[in-house]
Design a protein around this motif. Sequence first.
Motif, PDB file in Angstrom:
ATOM      1  N   LEU A 276     -23.797  11.113 -37.140  1.00  0.00           N
ATOM      2  CA  LEU A 276     -24.664  11.203 -35.970  1.00  0.00           C
ATOM      3  C   LEU A 276     -25.971  10.424 -36.152  1.00  0.00           C
ATOM      4  N   LYS A 277     -26.388  10.245 -37.405  1.00  0.00           N
ATOM      5  CA  LYS A 277     -27.605   9.471 -37.640  1.00  0.00           C
ATOM      6  C   LYS A 277     -27.397   7.998 -37.288  1.00  0.00           C
ATOM      7  N   LEU A 278     -26.157   7.561 -37.226  1.00  0.00           N
ATOM      8  CA  LEU A 278     -25.847   6.198 -36.813  1.00  0.00           C
ATOM      9  C   LEU A 278     -25.507   6.145 -35.324  1.00  0.00           C
ATOM     10  N   PHE A 279     -24.654   7.066 -34.867  1.00  0.00           N
ATOM     11  CA  PHE A 279     -24.161   7.003 -33.494  1.00  0.00           C
ATOM     12  C   PHE A 279     -25.176   7.504 -32.476  1.00  0.00           C
ATOM     13  N   LEU A 280     -26.019   8.457 -32.839  1.00  0.00           N
ATOM     14  CA  LEU A 280     -26.986   8.986 -31.884  1.00  0.00           C
ATOM     15  C   LEU A 280     -28.016   7.940 -31.451  1.00  0.00           C
ATOM     16  N   PRO A 281     -28.624   7.182 -32.376  1.00  0.00           N
ATOM     17  CA  PRO A 281     -29.540   6.119 -31.927  1.00  0.00           C
ATOM     18  C   PRO A 281     -28.832   5.055 -31.083  1.00  0.00           C
ATOM     19  N   ALA A 282     -27.572   4.724 -31.447  1.00  0.00           N
ATOM     20  CA  ALA A 282     -26.821   3.738 -30.662  1.00  0.00           C
ATOM     21  C   ALA A 282     -26.575   4.260 -29.246  1.00  0.00           C
ATOM     22  N   SER A 283     -26.231   5.544 -29.147  1.00  0.00           N
ATOM     23  CA  SER A 283     -26.017   6.156 -27.840  1.00  0.00           C
ATOM     24  C   SER A 283     -27.308   6.147 -27.022  1.00  0.00           C
ATOM     25  N   ALA A 284     -28.408   6.482 -27.670  1.00  0.00           N
ATOM     26  CA  ALA A 284     -29.696   6.495 -26.973  1.00  0.00           C
ATOM     27  C   ALA A 284     -30.076   5.104 -26.491  1.00  0.00           C
ATOM     28  N   LEU A 285     -29.743   4.079 -27.292  1.00  0.00           N
ATOM     29  CA  LEU A 285     -30.047   2.702 -26.896  1.00  0.00           C
ATOM     30  C   LEU A 285     -29.276   2.320 -25.634  1.00  0.00           C
ATOM     31  N   PHE A 286     -27.985   2.652 -25.601  1.00  0.00           N
ATOM     32  CA  PHE A 286     -27.188   2.373 -24.391  1.00  0.00           C
ATOM     33  C   PHE A 286     -27.757   3.119 -23.183  1.00  0.00           C
ATOM     34  N   PHE A 287     -28.123   4.380 -23.394  1.00  0.00           N
ATOM     35  CA  PHE A 287     -28.626   5.193 -22.284  1.00  0.00           C
ATOM     36  C   PHE A 287     -29.943   4.633 -21.736  1.00  0.00           C
ATOM     37  N   LEU A 288     -30.875   4.320 -22.633  1.00  0.00           N
ATOM     38  CA  LEU A 288     -32.164   3.799 -22.189  1.00  0.00           C
ATOM     39  C   LEU A 288     -32.020   2.427 -21.524  1.00  0.00           C
ATOM     40  N   THR A 289     -31.094   1.620 -22.047  1.00  0.00           N
ATOM     41  CA  THR A 289     -30.830   0.326 -21.412  1.00  0.00           C
ATOM     42  C   THR A 289     -30.270   0.529 -20.006  1.00  0.00           C
ATOM     43  N   GLY A 290     -29.374   1.514 -19.865  1.00  0.00           N
ATOM     44  CA  GLY A 290     -28.816   1.831 -18.549  1.00  0.00           C
ATOM     45  C   GLY A 290     -29.884   2.293 -17.571  1.00  0.00           C
ATOM     46  N   VAL A 291     -30.808   3.134 -18.053  1.00  0.00           N
ATOM     47  CA  VAL A 291     -31.898   3.607 -17.200  1.00  0.00           C
ATOM     48  C   VAL A 291     -32.777   2.436 -16.758  1.00  0.00           C
ATOM     49  N   GLY A 292     -33.103   1.572 -17.734  1.00  0.00           N
ATOM     50  CA  GLY A 292     -33.942   0.417 -17.418  1.00  0.00           C
ATOM     51  C   GLY A 292     -33.276  -0.522 -16.425  1.00  0.00           C
ATOM     52  N   TYR A 293     -31.981  -0.757 -16.621  1.00  0.00           N
ATOM     53  CA  TYR A 293     -31.264  -1.665 -15.715  1.00  0.00           C
ATOM     54  C   TYR A 293     -31.124  -1.054 -14.317  1.00  0.00           C
TER      55      TYR A 293
ATOM     56  N   THR B 251     -25.651  -0.142  -9.759  1.00  0.00           N
ATOM     57  CA  THR B 251     -24.630  -1.152 -10.027  1.00  0.00           C
ATOM     58  C   THR B 251     -23.589  -0.673 -11.045  1.00  0.00           C
ATOM     59  N   ASN B 252     -22.506  -1.421 -11.094  1.00  0.00           N
ATOM     60  CA  ASN B 252     -21.447  -1.126 -12.070  1.00  0.00           C
ATOM     61  C   ASN B 252     -21.939  -1.280 -13.512  1.00  0.00           C
ATOM     62  N   MET B 253     -22.855  -2.209 -13.739  1.00  0.00           N
ATOM     63  CA  MET B 253     -23.378  -2.406 -15.081  1.00  0.00           C
ATOM     64  C   MET B 253     -24.118  -1.158 -15.563  1.00  0.00           C
ATOM     65  N   SER B 254     -24.886  -0.546 -14.725  1.00  0.00           N
ATOM     66  CA  SER B 254     -25.579   0.690 -15.091  1.00  0.00           C
ATOM     67  C   SER B 254     -24.566   1.786 -15.416  1.00  0.00           C
ATOM     68  N   LEU B 255     -23.514   1.883 -14.590  1.00  0.00           N
ATOM     69  CA  LEU B 255     -22.466   2.863 -14.849  1.00  0.00           C
ATOM     70  C   LEU B 255     -21.800   2.606 -16.198  1.00  0.00           C
ATOM     71  N   LEU B 256     -21.560   1.334 -16.522  1.00  0.00           N
ATOM     72  CA  LEU B 256     -20.937   0.976 -17.790  1.00  0.00           C
ATOM     73  C   LEU B 256     -21.823   1.362 -18.965  1.00  0.00           C
ATOM     74  N   LEU B 257     -23.117   1.125 -18.843  1.00  0.00           N
ATOM     75  CA  LEU B 257     -24.037   1.458 -19.928  1.00  0.00           C
ATOM     76  C   LEU B 257     -24.140   2.969 -20.131  1.00  0.00           C
ATOM     77  N   PHE B 258     -24.193   3.729 -19.030  1.00  0.00           N
ATOM     78  CA  PHE B 258     -24.231   5.192 -19.148  1.00  0.00           C
ATOM     79  C   PHE B 258     -22.928   5.719 -19.770  1.00  0.00           C
ATOM     80  N   SER B 259     -21.808   5.131 -19.361  1.00  0.00           N
ATOM     81  CA  SER B 259     -20.511   5.551 -19.917  1.00  0.00           C
ATOM     82  C   SER B 259     -20.445   5.247 -21.411  1.00  0.00           C
ATOM     83  N   ALA B 260     -20.944   4.084 -21.795  1.00  0.00           N
ATOM     84  CA  ALA B 260     -20.958   3.711 -23.210  1.00  0.00           C
ATOM     85  C   ALA B 260     -21.810   4.688 -24.011  1.00  0.00           C
ATOM     86  N   ALA B 261     -22.934   5.110 -23.452  1.00  0.00           N
ATOM     87  CA  ALA B 261     -23.804   6.069 -24.146  1.00  0.00           C
ATOM     88  C   ALA B 261     -23.067   7.380 -24.401  1.00  0.00           C
ATOM     89  N   VAL B 262     -22.343   7.869 -23.398  1.00  0.00           N
ATOM     90  CA  VAL B 262     -21.599   9.122 -23.549  1.00  0.00           C
ATOM     91  C   VAL B 262     -20.473   8.966 -24.569  1.00  0.00           C
TER      92      VAL B 262
END
Length: 307
Positions: free
Chosen positions: A226-243, A255-266
């Motif tokens: 989780l110390k590796l995957f949690l920051p990666a998940s947070a990065l996808f989520f924050l990028t999705g929020v920003g986009y 947009t679909n890109m935002s949906l893709l980034l949120f899905s990747a975070a989950v």
Amino acid sequence: MENPRLSIIIPAKNEAAAISEVVRDIMSRYPHAEVIVVNDGSTDDTAKLAQEAGATVINHPHALGNGAAVKRGAREASGDTLVFLDGDGQHNPADIPRLLERLDQGFDMVVGARAGASSHANTGRLMANGVYNLVASMVTGQAIPDLTSGFRAAKAQKFRQYLYLLPNGFSYPTTITMAFMRSGYPVDFIDIKAAKRKGKSHIRPVRDGIRFLMIIFKIATLYAPLKLFLPASALFFLTGVGYYFFTYVTQGRFTNMSLLLFSAAVIVFLIGLISEQITSLNYKDAENLAGPRQGTSSAPPQIKATD
């Protein structure tokens, strides 16, 4: 001696230039110890020279890897304490008593940490090991001065718990160190001076560059995924929020890109969560499988080096 208290294991592949001297030095200091040389498919006289020097030689019909040799030696050894060192002359057997002394003080594994630039093969290896140590220290929260050293002593019963986790290649020291720490077994590091190896190195820049990246990933996933995957998940989520904010302001839509980034975070978060559970089960299984080895005891090693 049917059941020596100390087993010294030397994985060796094409180490004819140094193996005889290494074995004789060990035998002179520990005449009653069990000295095992695991000949990993050598094409030179490594096996012959080791046997002539007095070691018990176990032969692999072809090269299986440094980690495979270490595992074979650990399985075959009958001592309560295991010492591992390389057969190329880099490790000084005179340092073995210092490792055993720390075991007697309550540690379950003691690692000989190479001190100074002269103890490393070259600048590239020194820098790579520095990155390994930094990442491992951050993940574990403990100072790790040398994660990849092959010179170490460990309680045999505890070491054997993790044989099924160890890879067959050169990254076995990384795995066993992290496994001990993950399970709460005390690990200590002592400074040693490593000499220049005798004979040809088995290191290849391209292959080991890829291995470098894999070990970095493995350090995190082996100890705390989780110390590796949690920051990666947070990065996808924050990028999705920003986009999403950007597209909402400029286009007024989701947009679909935002949906893709949120899905990747989950998805990344769930992978990390599952990996964390699998890691916990691996260590739990290791502890359940552990048991006293027949014919051995858990008393500290009694063999002392001779002058």
